[in-house]
Design a protein around this motif. Structure first.
Motif, PDB file in Angstrom:
ATOM      1  N   ASP A 104      15.955   8.814  28.071  1.00 21.58           N
ATOM      2  CA  ASP A 104      17.055   8.843  27.830  1.00 21.58           C
ATOM      3  C   ASP A 104      18.096   8.264  29.071  1.00 21.58           C
ATOM      4  O   ASP A 104      17.987   6.666  28.691  1.00 21.58           O
ATOM      5  CB  ASP A 104      17.483   9.370  27.359  1.00 21.58           C
ATOM      6  N   ILE A 105      17.284   8.488  30.485  1.00 24.90           N
ATOM      7  CA  ILE A 105      18.529   7.962  31.593  1.00 24.90           C
ATOM      8  C   ILE A 105      17.917   5.781  32.083  1.00 24.90           C
ATOM      9  O   ILE A 105      18.554   5.159  31.850  1.00 24.90           O
ATOM     10  CB  ILE A 105      18.087   8.695  32.660  1.00 24.90           C
ATOM     11  N   VAL A 106      16.697   5.580  31.146  1.00 20.35           N
ATOM     12  CA  VAL A 106      15.819   5.015  31.960  1.00 20.35           C
ATOM     13  C   VAL A 106      16.246   3.643  30.907  1.00 20.35           C
ATOM     14  O   VAL A 106      16.776   3.016  31.042  1.00 20.35           O
ATOM     15  CB  VAL A 106      14.364   5.066  32.181  1.00 20.35           C
ATOM     16  N   LEU A 107      16.334   3.990  29.326  1.00 27.12           N
ATOM     17  CA  LEU A 107      16.824   3.870  28.328  1.00 27.12           C
ATOM     18  C   LEU A 107      18.388   3.115  28.336  1.00 27.12           C
ATOM     19  O   LEU A 107      18.663   2.042  28.120  1.00 27.12           O
ATOM     20  CB  LEU A 107      16.851   3.900  27.077  1.00 27.12           C
ATOM     21  N   ASN A 108      19.279   3.876  28.547  1.00 28.30           N
ATOM     22  CA  ASN A 108      20.364   3.536  28.418  1.00 28.30           C
ATOM     23  C   ASN A 108      20.947   4.435  29.512  1.00 28.30           C
ATOM     24  O   ASN A 108      21.857   5.579  29.399  1.00 28.30           O
ATOM     25  CB  ASN A 108      20.918   4.419  27.219  1.00 28.30           C
TER      26      ASN A 108
ATOM     27  N   HIS B 270      26.967   0.456  35.577  1.00 33.92           N
ATOM     28  CA  HIS B 270      25.638  -0.582  37.229  1.00 33.92           C
ATOM     29  C   HIS B 270      25.600   0.643  37.514  1.00 33.92           C
ATOM     30  O   HIS B 270      24.223   0.175  38.207  1.00 33.92           O
ATOM     31  CB  HIS B 270      26.679  -1.573  37.634  1.00 33.92           C
ATOM     32  N   TYR B 271      25.634   1.389  38.766  1.00 35.49           N
ATOM     33  CA  TYR B 271      25.200   2.705  39.304  1.00 35.49           C
ATOM     34  C   TYR B 271      23.912   2.356  39.087  1.00 35.49           C
ATOM     35  O   TYR B 271      22.692   2.875  39.429  1.00 35.49           O
ATOM     36  CB  TYR B 271      26.032   3.294  40.068  1.00 35.49           C
ATOM     37  N   VAL B 272      23.444   2.987  38.083  1.00 38.05           N
ATOM     38  CA  VAL B 272      22.449   3.858  37.106  1.00 38.05           C
ATOM     39  C   VAL B 272      21.692   3.020  37.396  1.00 38.05           C
ATOM     40  O   VAL B 272      20.230   2.771  37.645  1.00 38.05           O
ATOM     41  CB  VAL B 272      22.938   4.383  35.824  1.00 38.05           C
ATOM     42  N   GLU B 273      21.940   1.872  36.627  1.00 40.62           N
ATOM     43  CA  GLU B 273      21.512   1.076  35.831  1.00 40.62           C
ATOM     44  C   GLU B 273      20.934   0.084  37.355  1.00 40.62           C
ATOM     45  O   GLU B 273      19.455  -0.387  36.680  1.00 40.62           O
ATOM     46  CB  GLU B 273      22.210  -0.443  34.921  1.00 40.62           C
TER      47      GLU B 273
ATOM     48  N   GLN C 235      25.938  11.265  34.658  1.00 41.70           N
ATOM     49  CA  GLN C 235      24.625  11.245  33.345  1.00 41.70           C
ATOM     50  C   GLN C 235      23.663  12.070  33.694  1.00 41.70           C
ATOM     51  O   GLN C 235      23.106  12.458  35.548  1.00 41.70           O
ATOM     52  CB  GLN C 235      23.801   9.488  33.792  1.00 41.70           C
ATOM     53  N   HIS C 236      23.907  12.665  32.927  1.00 37.18           N
ATOM     54  CA  HIS C 236      22.230  13.248  32.879  1.00 37.18           C
ATOM     55  C   HIS C 236      21.813  14.174  31.407  1.00 37.18           C
ATOM     56  O   HIS C 236      22.253  14.036  30.421  1.00 37.18           O
ATOM     57  CB  HIS C 236      23.978  14.971  32.791  1.00 37.18           C
TER      58      HIS C 236
ATOM     59  N   LEU D 190       7.775  -4.536  31.290  1.00 37.97           N
ATOM     60  CA  LEU D 190       7.728  -4.484  32.946  1.00 37.97           C
ATOM     61  C   LEU D 190       8.713  -5.472  33.494  1.00 37.97           C
ATOM     62  O   LEU D 190       9.075  -4.797  34.334  1.00 37.97           O
ATOM     63  CB  LEU D 190       6.123  -4.373  32.997  1.00 37.97           C
ATOM     64  N   LEU D 191      10.209  -5.917  32.436  1.00 40.02           N
ATOM     65  CA  LEU D 191      10.691  -6.827  32.687  1.00 40.02           C
ATOM     66  C   LEU D 191      11.843  -6.039  33.068  1.00 40.02           C
ATOM     67  O   LEU D 191      12.612  -7.129  33.436  1.00 40.02           O
ATOM     68  CB  LEU D 191      10.171  -8.507  32.636  1.00 40.02           C
ATOM     69  N   GLY D 192      12.031  -4.684  32.798  1.00 38.73           N
ATOM     70  CA  GLY D 192      13.900  -4.252  33.131  1.00 38.73           C
ATOM     71  C   GLY D 192      13.868  -4.597  31.845  1.00 38.73           C
ATOM     72  O   GLY D 192      15.468  -4.270  31.880  1.00 38.73           O
ATOM     73  N   LYS D 193      13.909  -4.734  30.179  1.00 43.47           N
ATOM     74  CA  LYS D 193      14.525  -5.273  29.040  1.00 43.47           C
ATOM     75  C   LYS D 193      14.540  -4.000  28.199  1.00 43.47           C
ATOM     76  O   LYS D 193      15.098  -4.279  27.474  1.00 43.47           O
ATOM     77  CB  LYS D 193      13.984  -6.592  28.692  1.00 43.47           C
ATOM     78  N   HIS D 194      13.848  -3.122  28.575  1.00 43.98           N
ATOM     79  CA  HIS D 194      14.127  -1.470  27.757  1.00 43.98           C
ATOM     80  C   HIS D 194      15.391  -1.185  27.621  1.00 43.98           C
ATOM     81  O   HIS D 194      15.307  -0.369  27.116  1.00 43.98           O
ATOM     82  CB  HIS D 194      12.498  -1.520  28.185  1.00 43.98           C
ATOM     83  N   PHE D 195      15.938  -0.685  28.583  1.00 43.33           N
ATOM     84  CA  PHE D 195      17.538  -0.518  28.605  1.00 43.33           C
ATOM     85  C   PHE D 195      18.879  -1.457  28.288  1.00 43.33           C
ATOM     86  O   PHE D 195      18.567  -2.426  28.279  1.00 43.33           O
ATOM     87  CB  PHE D 195      17.340   0.239  29.722  1.00 43.33           C
TER      88      PHE D 195
END
Length: 402
Positions: free
Chosen positions: A254-258, A262-265, A248-249, A387-392
């Motif tokens: 963009d990387i945080v949101l999308n 699973h590796y990047v997540e 992913q680049h 903060l709970l990681g529900k943004h991506f």
């Protein structure tokens, strides 16, 4: 304009490169190639462009291939297949096929490197360490020392110019390494985990200093890191690598949101969103707000409402029927000086950290305006959600969104 352009690059270490490339084309994994022939695939089919003036961070776990890719840019690692072009004035030089004279020119004039272990020569003073590369270029002693001192002043070490490496702390030694790279006046800096050996506080300070120096010098920086928080903080763009591949680049937000898989997540789930997310990505859109007659409700509990005109401009605010002051906040204003009990309007590009500080200071949601029109708000719900990681959401086919 690209400073570095990489296309379908493979880097294979060993004496059976062609056989290993054929195995790669057959879909064999890195481990299978090691088992079959003993060769190690450092980089596989990497394609990426790094624009002039950007900081591109190569990110990944140990063994992912990030340092192998970085070191291919100045010819320290062999290019087995593909194209690696580096800008030299108006032309692009293919590092994989250029002759020794051209490669030497690129290393001494166009590309500088900052190492993790500082790589300072213990028998030279700080000043002479910074001037060493200029000496290799053939610059006279007086001129190179003057230029080296200028760069030491830039990193705040001019008073230590006559000291030796062992007399400096780790953070100071790394500043010397930065000054030496800047003294070469190269357009491109390669930085291989330069801050990873330092204490967290010193590392954070040097990250801030690098960002500040980059704003002044506008270099093209390829930066290797295994710390995603560091990558998100300093990177214009981030390339995440796994098993020798770029998976992913894109821009940090963009990387945080999308995250693409699973590796990047998993990386993203453990990052601090305060350092990267913007108001636009977190906000509750205006259309989602509750309406009470001609008012938009911001807080049902205390009846905080706002009124907008036909163009979407906020014209008034109230709480329990009593007027509330409105304040237009601009980037750079001191948040601690904002009046309490005030509704603040800001740009949708406001950082999450700034928005939370405004919410804490004023006691109210933050209004987001674009072209003098309200497009959304940031409330406690939006902050908790991030903060709970529900943004991506994960965009990999077959994987449910988060």
């Amino acid at each position: 304009m690209s400073a570095i352009s990489i296309r379908n690059l493979d880097v294979v270490f060993g004496d059976k490169v062609e056989a290993s490339l054929k195995l790669l084309d057959q879909g064999k994994t890195r481990q299978e190639i090691i088992d079959l022939g003993g060769n190690v695939v450092g980089v596989h089919n990497a394609s990426i462009d790094v624009a002039e003036g950007e900081i591109c961070v190569l990110m990944g776990l140990s063994g992912s291939g990030k340092s192998s890719l970085l070191r291919a840019v100045n010819g320290l690692n062999p290019i087995s297949r593909g194209e690696l072009l580096v800008r030299d004035g108006e032309q692009m030089v293919d590092i994989g096929s250029c002759d020794e004279t051209t490669l030497r020119h690129m290393r001494t004039r166009r590309i500088s490197m900052v190492f993790q272990n500082f790589a300072l020569m213990p028998w030279l003073t700080v000043l002479d360490n910074v001037a060493f590369g200029l000496e290799m270029q053939g610059m006279g002693k007086q001129e190179r020392r003057a230029k080296a001192m200028e760069k030491l002043e830039m990193v705040g070490l001019h008073e230590w110019s006559d000291k030796y490496a062992h007399e400096l702390s780790g953070g100071m030694q790394q500043r010397v390494g930065l000054a030496r790279a800047f003294a070469m006046d190269s357009d491109i800096l390669l930085m291989d985990e330069p801050f990873s050996a330092l204490d967290p506080l010193i590392r954070s300070q040097l990250q801030d200093e690098l960002i500040e120096l980059q704003q002044r010098l506008n270099k093209t920086i390829l930066f290797v890191s295994h710390d995603l928080d560091e990558a998100l903080k300093i990177g214009t763009n981030i390339a995440i690598m796994e098993s020798a591949k770029i998976i992913q680049h894109g821009r940090p937000e963009d990387i945080v949101l999308n995250p693409v898989n699973h590796y990047v997540e998993q990386f993203v789930a453990h990052t601090n969103p305060l350092n990267v997310l913007k108001g636009r990505s977190l906000m509750t859109n205006t259309a989602q707000l509750e309406r009470l007659e001609d008012m938009l409700v911001l807080n049902r509990n205390d009846n905080t409402c706002i009124s907008t005109n036909t163009d979407g401009q906020v014209i008034s605010a109230s709480r329990q029927g009593k007027p509330l002051a409105l304040h237009h906040w601009q980037e750079g204003q001191n948040i601690s000086q904002l009046p309490e009990d005030t509704l603040v309007m800001a740009t949708p590009d406001i950082s999450m950290r700034q928005a939370i500080e405004i919410r804490y200071r004023t006691g109210h949601p933050v209004l987001l305006n674009e072209k003098d029109s309200l497009i959304g708000i940031l409330s406690d719900k939006d902050f908790y959600h991030a903060l709970l990681g529900k943004h991506f959401t994960t965009t990999e086919a077959g994987m449910a969104g988060g």
